[in-house]
Design a protein around this motif. Structure first.
Motif, PDB file in Angstrom:
ATOM      1  N   TYR A 268      -8.777 119.618 -15.068  1.00  0.00           N
ATOM      2  CA  TYR A 268      -7.401 119.371 -15.483  1.00  0.00           C
ATOM      3  C   TYR A 268      -6.585 120.645 -15.294  1.00  0.00           C
ATOM      4  O   TYR A 268      -6.983 121.720 -15.742  1.00  0.00           O
ATOM      5  CB  TYR A 268      -7.348 118.932 -16.953  1.00  0.00           C
ATOM      6  CG  TYR A 268      -7.658 117.474 -17.157  1.00  0.00           C
ATOM      7  CD1 TYR A 268      -6.680 116.587 -17.584  1.00  0.00           C
ATOM      8  CD2 TYR A 268      -8.928 116.972 -16.898  1.00  0.00           C
ATOM      9  CE1 TYR A 268      -6.951 115.242 -17.762  1.00  0.00           C
ATOM     10  CE2 TYR A 268      -9.216 115.633 -17.067  1.00  0.00           C
ATOM     11  CZ  TYR A 268      -8.228 114.773 -17.511  1.00  0.00           C
ATOM     12  OH  TYR A 268      -8.512 113.439 -17.677  1.00  0.00           O
ATOM     13  N   MET A 269      -5.428 120.509 -14.639  1.00  0.00           N
ATOM     14  CA  MET A 269      -4.520 121.629 -14.421  1.00  0.00           C
ATOM     15  C   MET A 269      -3.218 121.350 -15.160  1.00  0.00           C
ATOM     16  O   MET A 269      -2.579 120.326 -14.940  1.00  0.00           O
ATOM     17  CB  MET A 269      -4.240 121.824 -12.926  1.00  0.00           C
ATOM     18  CG  MET A 269      -3.264 122.966 -12.634  1.00  0.00           C
ATOM     19  SD  MET A 269      -2.858 123.093 -10.866  1.00  0.00           S
ATOM     20  CE  MET A 269      -4.415 123.707 -10.218  1.00  0.00           C
ATOM     21  N   HIS A 270      -2.829 122.272 -16.042  1.00  0.00           N
ATOM     22  CA  HIS A 270      -1.573 122.130 -16.778  1.00  0.00           C
ATOM     23  C   HIS A 270      -0.436 122.757 -15.988  1.00  0.00           C
ATOM     24  O   HIS A 270      -0.569 123.865 -15.453  1.00  0.00           O
ATOM     25  CB  HIS A 270      -1.699 122.789 -18.152  1.00  0.00           C
ATOM     26  CG  HIS A 270      -2.629 122.066 -19.075  1.00  0.00           C
ATOM     27  ND1 HIS A 270      -2.192 121.175 -20.022  1.00  0.00           N
ATOM     28  CD2 HIS A 270      -3.984 122.083 -19.167  1.00  0.00           C
ATOM     29  CE1 HIS A 270      -3.223 120.675 -20.670  1.00  0.00           C
ATOM     30  NE2 HIS A 270      -4.324 121.214 -20.167  1.00  0.00           N
ATOM     31  N   VAL A 271       0.688 122.045 -15.941  1.00  0.00           N
ATOM     32  CA  VAL A 271       1.845 122.427 -15.134  1.00  0.00           C
ATOM     33  C   VAL A 271       3.065 122.549 -16.036  1.00  0.00           C
ATOM     34  O   VAL A 271       3.218 121.775 -16.993  1.00  0.00           O
ATOM     35  CB  VAL A 271       2.117 121.364 -14.047  1.00  0.00           C
ATOM     36  CG1 VAL A 271       3.316 121.735 -13.193  1.00  0.00           C
ATOM     37  CG2 VAL A 271       0.881 121.153 -13.186  1.00  0.00           C
ATOM     38  N   ALA A 272       3.947 123.516 -15.738  1.00  0.00           N
ATOM     39  CA  ALA A 272       5.174 123.666 -16.517  1.00  0.00           C
ATOM     40  C   ALA A 272       6.288 124.205 -15.629  1.00  0.00           C
ATOM     41  O   ALA A 272       6.033 124.831 -14.602  1.00  0.00           O
ATOM     42  CB  ALA A 272       4.949 124.603 -17.702  1.00  0.00           C
ATOM     43  N   GLY A 273       7.528 123.964 -16.030  1.00  0.00           N
ATOM     44  CA  GLY A 273       8.659 124.498 -15.279  1.00  0.00           C
ATOM     45  C   GLY A 273       9.979 124.090 -15.886  1.00  0.00           C
ATOM     46  O   GLY A 273      10.043 123.271 -16.802  1.00  0.00           O
ATOM     47  N   ARG A 274      11.045 124.687 -15.371  1.00  0.00           N
ATOM     48  CA  ARG A 274      12.404 124.387 -15.812  1.00  0.00           C
ATOM     49  C   ARG A 274      13.330 124.450 -14.609  1.00  0.00           C
ATOM     50  O   ARG A 274      13.225 125.352 -13.777  1.00  0.00           O
ATOM     51  CB  ARG A 274      12.854 125.394 -16.869  1.00  0.00           C
ATOM     52  CG  ARG A 274      14.310 125.227 -17.278  1.00  0.00           C
ATOM     53  CD  ARG A 274      14.733 126.314 -18.236  1.00  0.00           C
ATOM     54  NE  ARG A 274      16.167 126.267 -18.483  1.00  0.00           N
ATOM     55  CZ  ARG A 274      16.815 127.131 -19.250  1.00  0.00           C
ATOM     56  NH1 ARG A 274      16.154 128.127 -19.839  1.00  0.00           N
ATOM     57  NH2 ARG A 274      18.113 127.021 -19.430  1.00  0.00           N
ATOM     58  N   GLY A 275      14.239 123.474 -14.507  1.00  0.00           N
ATOM     59  CA  GLY A 275      15.183 123.482 -13.405  1.00  0.00           C
ATOM     60  C   GLY A 275      15.718 122.098 -13.115  1.00  0.00           C
ATOM     61  O   GLY A 275      15.814 121.248 -13.998  1.00  0.00           O
ATOM     62  N   ASP A 276      16.027 121.853 -11.850  1.00  0.00           N
ATOM     63  CA  ASP A 276      16.529 120.567 -11.398  1.00  0.00           C
ATOM     64  C   ASP A 276      15.372 119.568 -11.433  1.00  0.00           C
ATOM     65  O   ASP A 276      14.383 119.733 -10.721  1.00  0.00           O
ATOM     66  CB  ASP A 276      17.065 120.707  -9.972  1.00  0.00           C
ATOM     67  CG  ASP A 276      17.659 119.425  -9.427  1.00  0.00           C
ATOM     68  OD1 ASP A 276      17.076 118.344  -9.662  1.00  0.00           O
ATOM     69  OD2 ASP A 276      18.692 119.492  -8.752  1.00  0.00           O
TER      70      ASP A 276
END
Length: 295
Positions: free
Chosen positions: A124-132
């Motif tokens: 399992y790979m956790h992903v995160a981000g902010r933007g469009d």
């Protein structure tokens, strides 16, 4: 952006849902990801199950809803969005997917296993981000499409209704002191803690992964394969895993998902295939070693 800053920003966004939500065309996000969202409040969550994989463990073929259910979720924030998620990958898919995501500006926050001895092995790979949100959705789809074989086409539908679970679910509910739900041939429980953890000033709700997840997949003759994760504080780790071992339930992983939560939390994964009611009693006994919410 760190997890703490992202969660703090999500807390701010929750105070201003209307303006942020109105500025996002969620149909474009759906189109970019090639999926339809499950909407809960302002959060749009997309399932990414690895229905293409045929994973077996101790002779049991794992259903996606048991231990192969990836997802990403978007929350509006001042005309942009925050995304967090957990995608399921084979070992050979980790580096190409990670590279694509990093190059697109997204972040990787964890990689870990849930099961032992499974064939093939999954992570399992956790992903995160902010933007469009549309751009992030497109980046996630590109990374998973080019770096893995994660399916994006909807599964073939049939006219027949889903088969009934070969489990006494009413008795499971009674033993677990909670109400479960049938999803994809698996009976799932989400049991919150008595007091949720906080991070960046925001409560980590059950919808954000702040609950004990217990899954039962029937394997015939009243038996079930079980897996999922417990959410515990440091002082609860050993009482919980001792209780699981007393119930002949295998502990398969102990790890963290968050960085600055209060109190510090750990996730404990497990596996067994035995009489479903026996396992439910053992799981409930383990839960009672922790500050779990009581019904």
């Amino acid at each position: 952006m760190t997890i703490t800053r992202m969660i703090a920003a999500l807390a701010v966004a929750a105070l201003l849902p209307g303006a942020a939500a109105q500025s996002i065309d969620w149909k474009k996000v759906d189109a970019a990801l090639g999926k339809s969202a499950s909407v809960s409040g302002e959060v749009h969550r997309y399932g990414l199950p690895r229905s293409d994989l045929h994973v077996t463990l101790d002779g049991v073929e794992i259903k996606p809803a048991l231990a192969l259910g990836g997802w990403v979720a978007f929350a509006p924030m001042h005309g942009e969005a925050m995304v967090m998620g957990d995608v399921v990958l084979l070992d050979t898919e980790i580096t190409p997917v990670m590279t694509k995501l990093l190059n697109s500006g997204l972040e990787i926050t964890a990689i870990h296993n849930h099961l032992l001895r499974s064939s093939p092995a999954t992570f399992y790979m956790h992903v995160a981000g902010r933007g469009d949100p549309e751009k992030m959705a497109a980046a996630i789809r590109e990374a998973l499409s080019t770096g893995s074989k994660t399916p994006f086409e909807p599964p073939a539908t049939t006219a027949s209704a889903a088969p009934a679970l070969d489990l006494d679910t009413a008795k499971l509910d009674e033993t677990m002191h909670a109400k479960g739900k049938a999803v994809g041939g698996v009976y799932q429980f989400g049991i919150p803690r008595r007091q949720a953890a906080t991070e960046g000033g925001m409560t980590v709700s059950a919808a954000m992964g702040g609950a004990n997840g217990i899954n039962f997949q029937p394997t015939g003759n009243g038996k079930a394969a079980i897996t999922g994760d417990f959410l515990v504080t440091g002082d609860e780790v050993n009482p919980l895993i001792r209780s699981l071992r007393e119930g002949d339930i295998e502990v398969t992983a102990i790890h963290s998902h968050m960085l600055d939560e209060q109190p510090r939390m750990f996730f404990i994964h497990f596996w067994a295939n035995d009489d479903a009611q026996k396992l439910a009693r053992a799981v409930r006994a383990a839960l009672d070693k922790t500050a779990v919410a009581q019904n």
